[in-house]
Design a protein around this motif. Structure first.
Motif, short mmCIF file in Angstrom:
data_model
loop_
_atom_site.label_atom_id
_atom_site.label_comp_id
_atom_site.label_asym_id
_atom_site.label_seq_id
_atom_site.Cartn_x
_atom_site.Cartn_y
_atom_site.Cartn_z
N GLN A 65 -1.13 4.96 -13.41
CA GLN A 65 -1.60 4.58 -12.08
C GLN A 65 -2.27 3.21 -12.13
OE1 GLN A 65 -3.45 7.80 -9.88
NE2 GLN A 65 -4.91 6.40 -8.91
N GLU A 71 -3.42 -1.55 -2.80
CA GLU A 71 -2.41 -0.50 -2.91
C GLU A 71 -2.59 0.24 -4.23
OE1 GLU A 71 -0.63 1.95 -2.02
OE2 GLU A 71 0.88 0.81 -0.86
N THR A 72 -2.24 1.51 -4.21
CA THR A 72 -2.25 2.32 -5.42
C THR A 72 -0.82 2.64 -5.80
OG1 THR A 72 -4.40 3.32 -4.92
CG2 THR A 72 -2.99 4.50 -6.48
N TYR A 73 -0.46 2.28 -7.03
CA TYR A 73 0.90 2.48 -7.55
C TYR A 73 0.86 3.55 -8.64
CZ TYR A 73 1.56 -2.15 -5.42
OH TYR A 73 1.59 -3.22 -4.57
N LEU A 75 3.49 5.32 -11.49
CA LEU A 75 4.78 5.09 -12.14
C LEU A 75 5.14 6.21 -13.11
CD1 LEU A 75 7.14 3.10 -13.19
CD2 LEU A 75 5.45 2.39 -14.91
N LEU A 108 4.65 -1.49 -14.73
CA LEU A 108 3.87 -1.11 -13.56
C LEU A 108 3.23 -2.33 -12.91
CD1 LEU A 108 2.61 0.98 -11.70
CD2 LEU A 108 0.87 1.42 -13.45
N ALA A 112 3.91 -4.13 -9.20
CA ALA A 112 2.81 -4.43 -8.29
C ALA A 112 2.80 -5.91 -7.89
CB ALA A 112 1.48 -4.06 -8.93
N VAL A 130 8.40 4.48 -8.72
CA VAL A 130 7.04 4.05 -8.37
C VAL A 130 6.71 4.58 -6.98
CG1 VAL A 130 5.46 2.13 -8.05
CG2 VAL A 130 7.30 1.93 -9.74
N TRP A 131 5.61 5.31 -6.89
CA TRP A 131 5.13 5.82 -5.61
C TRP A 131 4.00 4.92 -5.14
CZ3 TRP A 131 5.72 8.08 -1.27
CH2 TRP A 131 4.67 8.66 -0.55
N GLN A 132 4.15 4.33 -3.94
CA GLN A 132 3.11 3.53 -3.33
C GLN A 132 2.34 4.44 -2.37
OE1 GLN A 132 6.33 0.20 -2.79
NE2 GLN A 132 4.35 -0.66 -2.18
#
Length: 332
Positions: A65, A71-73, A75, A108, A112, A130-132
């Protein structure tokens, strides 16, 4: 080799209460990732990982993370980046800081910083997601030649993905149904498949050189091609071509020797394994280290071996020739 999987849904209730299903999906990836298992479940997303630890054993844990510029990513990644040092240097110049030296962390931060453009910058083999968190967007990508697999299926409320078909089938929302087209894949093409086909109804495969974006709010998936093989005129003469091929092959092999665990080579006596072993052996010898090579033999092979056009002779004589040439420690 690692394994990735997950589910992203429009409604958080699609995700919550599915822990048993996610554990079942993760279990299908156990042979791909025996060293560490991780899971991220929050809001509208669940990301699953099974890790084979090769580089930065302590700091390469996944899901990984990152909070960056509002933003929080999150992976999950299966693969290897061979230009990690170059990407890391560029990211450091742009203000990024790293806790370890894994290619996972570099990838990651690269996403970003550059978003989907990072795929064209990656020299390697990979499948990653990758979840944003704030944007509610899932990004999926696969390497240029499709070395690393990535399958997915769309339901009315979500997208489910995984490194293997059986990983998707472990989810109760993906029934194991096969239609005539799927049967044709198995009976007429097996063990191969048509690119993009997942055999089972509703199961698709992200193509080599593709990335996908799934918007959770609208349940909309878009596919994009970031690379395709192209042909160009070849103006070099034989000598220049030979130099360039040597340079490219040597560079490719040496970049794949980076590891925090022991490295060995499979030696069959064929052209590919002999070439890889020779370059790796020279690299190791220059560092005062010894490469280890492995070969597989079969009981009564001399008795039952039959020459074919594909394999006109047994492997063992060629393996022994390479053993005499290399400085490696060989294991039969």
């Amino acid at each position: 080799m690692c394994g990735i999987a997950g589910q992203v849904g429009r409604d958080p209730r699609t995700i919550q209460g599915r822990y048993a299903a996610y554990c079942a999906m993760q279990q299908t990836l156990a042979r791909r990732g025996p060293d560490q298992r991780g899971m991220f479940i929050s809001g509208r997303a669940a990301l699953i990982h099974a890790r084979l630890a090769v580089v930065d054993l302590e700091n390469g844990l996944q899901p990984m993370q990152l909070d960056w510029q509002g933003e929080t990513y999150v992976l999950v990644y299966n693969g290897e980046l061979y230009n990690t040092p170059e990407l890391r240097a560029a990211l450091l110049h742009r203000g990024h800081r790293f806790a370890g030296h894994s290619d996972t962390e570099v990838l990651l931060h690269a996403f970003a910083e550059w978003g989907e453009s990072c795929t064209a910058m990656c020299n390697g083999i990979f499948a990653f997601a990758v979840w944003q968190v704030n944007a509610g967007r899932l990004f999926l990508a696969r390497d240029r030649c499709g070395v690393k697999p990535l399958f997915y299926t769309l339901t009315e409320q979500s997208l489910i993905f995984g490194s293997e078909i059986k990983t998707l089938l472990a989810h109760p929302a993906v029934p194991p149904r096969v239609d005539a087209a799927g049967l044709a894949e198995v009976l007429l093409l097996g063990p191969g498949r048509t690119p993009g086909c997942g055999v089972f109804c509703g199961v698709e495969e992200l193509l080599p050189g593709q990335y996908a974006i799934y918007e959770a709010d609208t349940a909309r998936l878009t596919l994009h091609t970031y690379w395709r093989l192209e042909d160009h005129e070849h103006p070099d003469d034989f000598a220049a071509t030979a130099r360039k091929v040597r340079e490219l092959v040597t560079d490719a092999i040496e970049r794949q020797l980076v590891s925090d665990v022991p490295v060995a080579a499979f030696l069959s006596g064929g052209l590919d394994s002999s070439l890889i072993s020779a370059i790796a052996d020279a690299n190791f010898a220059a560092q005062g280290k010894q490469l280890q090579t492995f070969s597989v033999g079969y009981r009564d092979n001399k008795k039952y071996f039959h020459a074919t056009k594909f394999q006109p002779g047994a492997d063992a004589p060629y393996i022994r020739k390479m053993n005499d040439f290399l400085h490696a420690r060989h294991h039969w």
